[in-house]
Design a protein around this motif. Sequence first.
Motif, PDB file in Angstrom:
ATOM      1  N   ILE A 163       0.835  -1.201   0.000  1.00 21.93           N
ATOM      2  CA  ILE A 163       0.000   0.000   0.000  1.00 21.93           C
ATOM      3  C   ILE A 163       0.874   1.258   0.000  1.00 21.93           C
ATOM      4  O   ILE A 163       0.413   2.348   0.306  1.00 21.93           O
ATOM      5  N   LYS A 164       2.131   1.055  -0.404  1.00 25.97           N
ATOM      6  CA  LYS A 164       3.010   2.162  -0.764  1.00 25.97           C
ATOM      7  C   LYS A 164       3.292   2.030  -2.266  1.00 25.97           C
ATOM      8  O   LYS A 164       2.425   1.578  -3.021  1.00 25.97           O
ATOM      9  N   ASN A 165       4.470   2.375  -2.702  1.00 17.44           N
ATOM     10  CA  ASN A 165       4.770   2.491  -4.135  1.00 17.44           C
ATOM     11  C   ASN A 165       4.380   1.294  -4.999  1.00 17.44           C
ATOM     12  O   ASN A 165       3.716   1.471  -6.031  1.00 17.44           O
ATOM     13  N   PRO A 166       4.788   0.054  -4.670  1.00 20.87           N
ATOM     14  CA  PRO A 166       4.595  -1.029  -5.638  1.00 20.87           C
ATOM     15  C   PRO A 166       3.156  -1.469  -5.834  1.00 20.87           C
ATOM     16  O   PRO A 166       2.863  -2.168  -6.803  1.00 20.87           O
ATOM     17  N   GLY A 167       2.256  -1.067  -4.936  1.00 19.60           N
ATOM     18  CA  GLY A 167       0.847  -1.420  -5.108  1.00 19.60           C
ATOM     19  C   GLY A 167       0.103  -0.488  -6.031  1.00 19.60           C
ATOM     20  O   GLY A 167      -1.057  -0.754  -6.391  1.00 19.60           O
ATOM     21  N   GLY A 168       0.732   0.614  -6.412  1.00 22.30           N
ATOM     22  CA  GLY A 168       0.142   1.515  -7.400  1.00 22.30           C
ATOM     23  C   GLY A 168      -1.195   2.104  -7.005  1.00 22.30           C
ATOM     24  O   GLY A 168      -1.962   2.523  -7.878  1.00 22.30           O
ATOM     25  N   GLY A 169      -1.504   2.128  -5.714  1.00 21.85           N
ATOM     26  CA  GLY A 169      -2.777   2.689  -5.269  1.00 21.85           C
ATOM     27  C   GLY A 169      -3.954   1.745  -5.420  1.00 21.85           C
ATOM     28  O   GLY A 169      -5.080   2.085  -5.046  1.00 21.85           O
ATOM     29  N   LEU A 170      -3.726   0.550  -5.963  1.00 21.70           N
ATOM     30  CA  LEU A 170      -4.812  -0.406  -6.178  1.00 21.70           C
ATOM     31  C   LEU A 170      -4.752  -1.604  -5.233  1.00 21.70           C
ATOM     32  O   LEU A 170      -5.791  -2.172  -4.888  1.00 21.70           O
ATOM     33  N   ALA A 171      -3.557  -1.995  -4.818  1.00 20.56           N
ATOM     34  CA  ALA A 171      -3.443  -3.131  -3.902  1.00 20.56           C
ATOM     35  C   ALA A 171      -4.188  -2.810  -2.602  1.00 20.56           C
ATOM     36  O   ALA A 171      -3.956  -1.768  -2.000  1.00 20.56           O
ATOM     37  N   PRO A 172      -5.080  -3.700  -2.162  1.00 20.55           N
ATOM     38  CA  PRO A 172      -5.875  -3.408  -0.965  1.00 20.55           C
ATOM     39  C   PRO A 172      -5.136  -3.649   0.340  1.00 20.55           C
ATOM     40  O   PRO A 172      -5.538  -3.156   1.387  1.00 20.55           O
ATOM     41  N   THR A 173      -4.052  -4.397   0.291  1.00 21.26           N
ATOM     42  CA  THR A 173      -3.249  -4.710   1.473  1.00 21.26           C
ATOM     43  C   THR A 173      -2.026  -5.485   1.005  1.00 21.26           C
ATOM     44  O   THR A 173      -1.856  -5.730  -0.192  1.00 21.26           O
ATOM     45  N   GLY A 174      -1.165  -5.881   1.947  1.00 22.66           N
ATOM     46  CA  GLY A 174      -0.086  -6.793   1.595  1.00 22.66           C
ATOM     47  C   GLY A 174       1.300  -6.192   1.629  1.00 22.66           C
ATOM     48  O   GLY A 174       1.501  -5.005   1.897  1.00 22.66           O
ATOM     49  N   GLY A 175       2.277  -7.066   1.371  1.00 23.86           N
ATOM     50  CA  GLY A 175       3.672  -6.666   1.347  1.00 23.86           C
ATOM     51  C   GLY A 175       4.466  -7.614   0.479  1.00 23.86           C
ATOM     52  O   GLY A 175       3.926  -8.600  -0.058  1.00 23.86           O
ATOM     53  N   TYR A 176       5.741  -7.314   0.332  1.00 24.30           N
ATOM     54  CA  TYR A 176       6.598  -8.177  -0.497  1.00 24.30           C
ATOM     55  C   TYR A 176       7.969  -8.298   0.142  1.00 24.30           C
ATOM     56  O   TYR A 176       8.416  -7.436   0.902  1.00 24.30           O
ATOM     57  N   ILE A 177       8.647  -9.390  -0.190  1.00 25.75           N
ATOM     58  CA  ILE A 177      10.049  -9.618   0.137  1.00 25.75           C
ATOM     59  C   ILE A 177      10.697 -10.156  -1.127  1.00 25.75           C
ATOM     60  O   ILE A 177      10.129 -11.010  -1.800  1.00 25.75           O
ATOM     61  N   ALA A 178      11.870  -9.647  -1.472  1.00 31.85           N
ATOM     62  CA  ALA A 178      12.574 -10.120  -2.666  1.00 31.85           C
ATOM     63  C   ALA A 178      14.056 -10.209  -2.372  1.00 31.85           C
ATOM     64  O   ALA A 178      14.609  -9.367  -1.661  1.00 31.85           O
ATOM     65  N   GLY A 179      14.696 -11.248  -2.920  1.00 37.39           N
ATOM     66  CA  GLY A 179      16.130 -11.376  -2.700  1.00 37.39           C
ATOM     67  C   GLY A 179      16.631 -12.777  -2.929  1.00 37.39           C
ATOM     68  O   GLY A 179      16.089 -13.517  -3.775  1.00 37.39           O
ATOM     69  N   ARG A 180      17.663 -13.147  -2.184  1.00 38.15           N
ATOM     70  CA  ARG A 180      18.231 -14.483  -2.273  1.00 38.15           C
ATOM     71  C   ARG A 180      17.177 -15.526  -1.971  1.00 38.15           C
ATOM     72  O   ARG A 180      16.379 -15.370  -1.044  1.00 38.15           O
ATOM     73  N   SER A 181      17.166 -16.604  -2.720  1.00 36.53           N
ATOM     74  CA  SER A 181      16.098 -17.594  -2.599  1.00 36.53           C
ATOM     75  C   SER A 181      16.046 -18.232  -1.214  1.00 36.53           C
ATOM     76  O   SER A 181      14.951 -18.485  -0.689  1.00 36.53           O
ATOM     77  N   ASP A 182      17.218 -18.484  -0.600  1.00 43.48           N
ATOM     78  CA  ASP A 182      17.189 -19.113   0.717  1.00 43.48           C
ATOM     79  C   ASP A 182      16.598 -18.180   1.769  1.00 43.48           C
ATOM     80  O   ASP A 182      15.842 -18.611   2.656  1.00 43.48           O
ATOM     81  N   LEU A 183      16.905 -16.893   1.675  1.00 44.57           N
ATOM     82  CA  LEU A 183      16.371 -15.938   2.629  1.00 44.57           C
ATOM     83  C   LEU A 183      14.870 -15.740   2.434  1.00 44.57           C
ATOM     84  O   LEU A 183      14.108 -15.645   3.402  1.00 44.57           O
ATOM     85  N   VAL A 184      14.432 -15.681   1.182  1.00 45.46           N
ATOM     86  CA  VAL A 184      13.001 -15.528   0.905  1.00 45.46           C
ATOM     87  C   VAL A 184      12.233 -16.732   1.424  1.00 45.46           C
ATOM     88  O   VAL A 184      11.157 -16.602   2.022  1.00 45.46           O
TER      89      VAL A 184
END
Length: 417
Positions: A230-251
């Motif tokens: 519900i900040k930049n990557p949701g583009g004002g349309l995402a109703p909720t949520g979050g993301y994590i991106a990176g090394r596969s083992d850490l994700v």
Amino acid sequence: MSEYLPISEEIRALGRQAEREIMPCFSRIEEICDRNTEKVLAAFTKNRVSDNLFAGTTGYGYDDHGRDTLDRIYADIFGTEAALVRIGFVNGTHALSCAMFSAVKTGDTVLSVTGPAYDTLQNTITGDYCGSMKHYGIGYKQVDLKDGAPDLPAIAAAVRDQAVKLVFIQRSRGYAVRKTLSCEEIGEICRTVRAAGSEAAIMVDNCYGEFVEETEPTQVGADLIAGSLIKNPGGGLAPTGGYIAGRSDLVENASYKLTAPGIGGECGCTIGQNRLLYQGLFMAPHITAQALKTAIFCAKVMELMGYEVSPKAEETRYDIIQTIAFGAPEPLRRFCEGIQAGAPVDSFVTPEPWAMPGYDDPVIMAAGAFVQGASIELSADAPMREPYVCYLQGGLTYASGKAGILLAAERISNAKS
């Protein structure tokens, strides 16, 4: 007869002057928007996005192809091995907390190299709560900024401690009076950590920074990034949520913290929200550019009214946040009242300071948003403490953001007269 917002000709003239002065700043924003839009489109094309991916799942959410494809798209955009994009993250702090736990266990140490973490995240690290890192016997150290910039020699010395398994970088300023870090500066930190011989995971709190530059922290050496939809990557349309991106083992480790060990990202239904997450991501570079233009306009208007702002209107920006130092509570309140009055939702509400969960001081917040708490929509908030600095962010359209700023300027002007 059509009605317009109650903005005096004097304030409208101030707005026109501000706009004339900042127009040269907008071309660079448009260039970055174009490049990031291409990046998003390329990821959509590579992953063969079709409307069959928009259908949601229920229950366990097994074999949710839309969800899993969106993970791959985020990984492609951020240049990472893997990503976890879930509506199950209740906010950015939740995503960041899960990401931090992916790299540490009892006896390890987290090293924050940008001073103290954001207010709400401090509860995860050193809070006296069941489930905090402190509760699990995970240590914490920090390297403060030096003259507002990363203290690279001190960071190099600190990471030589073999107990340090996670280096934490906060890209944005949070409720601190300091500059936001550029990806170039984040890259310098990452190189410093590696040159010191440390194999600790490097994680960046990427909130408010996505799509502001052409590169992201994971493209300059960070192992992991996390943020809110519900900040930049949701583009004002995402109703909720979050993301994590990176090394596969850490994700993968982070996914076990989100759900349960052994289940991870394989469960988690999307209950019909996939289309909004896809469409929001598609819109994200454009919406971020609108928010940046709004912030620049705010900076120039407030400068012309005699207030100290950061960044300055003409400065290069690395997140969507604009600060205004009011120096006293009354103009701060008036500013927030004006921003609220310019909102499409709850414009009739008067914001008042309140004891917001996770914060030590009462917080005043103007946020008339379609999605509750969405700071990619125009909002302004501040802890009620000296020097009474307000933090403005968002703006789904520059035109509406500009109107909100002018209403805020009108409220302040009226109080002075």
